[in-house]
Enzyme design. Structure first.
Site, PDB file in Angstrom:
ATOM      1  N   GLY A  35       0.795  -1.311   0.034  1.00  0.00           N
ATOM      2  CA  GLY A  35       0.042  -0.180   0.002  1.00  0.00           C
ATOM      3  C   GLY A  35       0.791   1.274  -0.108  1.00  0.00           C
ATOM      4  N   GLY A  40       5.477   4.082  -8.904  1.00  0.00           N
ATOM      5  CA  GLY A  40       6.092   3.046  -9.136  1.00  0.00           C
ATOM      6  C   GLY A  40       4.930   1.614  -9.076  1.00  0.00           C
ATOM      7  N   HIS A  41       4.324   1.623  -7.966  1.00  0.00           N
ATOM      8  CA  HIS A  41       3.533   0.735  -7.847  1.00  0.00           C
ATOM      9  C   HIS A  41       2.589   0.538  -9.334  1.00  0.00           C
ATOM     10  CE1 HIS A  41       4.065   1.444  -3.291  1.00  0.00           C
ATOM     11  NE2 HIS A  41       4.310   0.023  -3.717  1.00  0.00           N
ATOM     12  N   GLY A 154       8.890  -5.162  -8.686  1.00  0.00           N
ATOM     13  CA  GLY A 154       9.680  -4.022  -9.160  1.00  0.00           C
ATOM     14  C   GLY A 154      11.193  -4.518  -9.187  1.00  0.00           C
ATOM     15  N   SER A 192       9.520   5.123  -3.719  1.00  0.00           N
ATOM     16  CA  SER A 192       9.491   4.453  -2.614  1.00  0.00           C
ATOM     17  C   SER A 192       8.334   4.914  -1.545  1.00  0.00           C
ATOM     18  CB  SER A 192      10.902   4.286  -1.800  1.00  0.00           C
ATOM     19  OG  SER A 192      10.372   3.652  -0.575  1.00  0.00           O
ATOM     20  N   SER A 193       7.544   4.162  -0.819  1.00  0.00           N
ATOM     21  CA  SER A 193       6.566   4.457   0.263  1.00  0.00           C
ATOM     22  C   SER A 193       7.269   5.308   1.503  1.00  0.00           C
ATOM     23  CB  SER A 193       5.688   3.579   0.619  1.00  0.00           C
ATOM     24  OG  SER A 193       5.178   2.814  -0.482  1.00  0.00           O
TER      25      SER A 193
END
Ligand code: AMP
Length: 297
Positions: A35, A40-41, A154, A192-193
């Protein structure tokens, strides 16, 4: 793909959906995430849409891949915003289970683990010894329930991708594991998260990771063949950022993850993990990773 996006909270719901999709002759692509979705996701979702009829995104902050003292509780969460992004990206279904759905015995996990020997040991596995066991176990569970024909991961998490490829092969899982390229901000920072933990100053210092990778690439293009000399140059570059604290900087074989030979040939993956101070200013640190596969000419 048509119709409203489905949201499942239980494995039984996802299993029923997957069975129906398969029965209808539709291919499923699985995109596992924790989540706090970013572009990127979404690039993994795009890749899934190219390769299958229905993309299933899983959103689960997996407790078994965090050690005590790591950022499990503080990990960014925002299900509503994530669902909105999935809807906009044409995701067919989201699986967002509670921890007890994935781990009925409690968040520390059950009695059964999937461990991928050797590949899990170096790099991130050295500083986070339980990490890949947690990842491999949860991804196995997700693959078993979703019965996807293809799953997208990824290259940002390079070692994780190799671990999962190997696991799928060793367990005879009937799934194709696909790696998708690292999605970066315009200035080069790998998305990145955890980037939200960086204040403006650290955000700008963190650019040293992608700069160091570019420097390495230029160096090998200009004839550098010594592993140690190359690593030294990369370390020096990273240390030019005043707050960067290196976890590891290593050159390894892109598939086996064995140490690259002193005289570089063929391909080698340059993998970096670097800590920066957290924006909340406590003792917490933000651990960023990045990598590049170098082709030695
Ligand atoms: P995470 O939510 O961080 O566990 O990541 C879920 C998936 O998204 C993993 O397969 C990651 O490798 C992938 N991913 C995360 N950040 C990026 C990125 N910047 N580019 C490409 N894939 C990414």
């Amino acid at each position: 793909m048509s119709g409203e996006m489905k949201v499942f909270r239980t494995a039984a719901e996802l299993r029923a959906y997957s069975d129906a999709e398969r029965f209808a002759g539709r291919r499923i692509a699985l995109v596992p995430t924790m989540g706090a979705l970013h572009a990127g996701h979404l690039s993994l979702v795009e890749e899934g849409r190219r390769r299958a009829d229905s993309v299933v995104v899983t959103i689960f902050v997996n407790p078994t891949q965090f050690a005590p003292g790591e950022d499990f509780d503080a990990y960014p969460r925002g299900l509503e915003a994530d669902l909105e992004q999935c809807r906009a990206a044409g995701v067919a279904a989201v699986f967002a289970p509670e921890p007890r759905e994935m781990y009925p015995d409690g968040p520390e996990g059950g009695k059964t683990w999937v461990e991928v020997a050797e590949l899990s040991a170096p790099l991130c596995g050295a500083s986070r010894p339980h990490f890949f066991r947690g990842v491999a176990t949860v991804v196995t569970k997700l693959l078993v329930v979703a019965r996807a024909q293809v799953a997208i991961f990824g290259e940002k998490d390079y070692q994780q991708l190799q671990v999962i490829k190997r696991m799928a092969r060793d367990l005879l899982l009937d799934v194709e594991i696909i790696g998708a390229p690292i999605h970066r901000e315009a200035d080069g920072l790998a998305m990145s998260s955890r980037n939200v933990y960086l204040d403006a100053g650290m955000r700008s210092e963190a650019l040293v990771l992608s700069r160091a990778l570019a420097l390495a690439e230029t160096s090998v293009r200009h004839g550098e063949r010594s592993r140690e000399a190359l690593l030294e140059r990369v370390v020096k570059e990273i240390e030019s950022a005043p707050h960067a604290a290196i976890d590891y900087v290593e050159l390894r074989d892109p598939e086996t993850l064995e140490l690259a030979l002193e005289t570089l040939t063929g391909e080698a993956v340059l993998a970096l993990a670097v800590h920066f101070p957290h924006s909340i200013g406590s003792e917490e640190r933000v651990r960023l990773i990045d990598n590049r596969v170098l082709t030695i000419p």
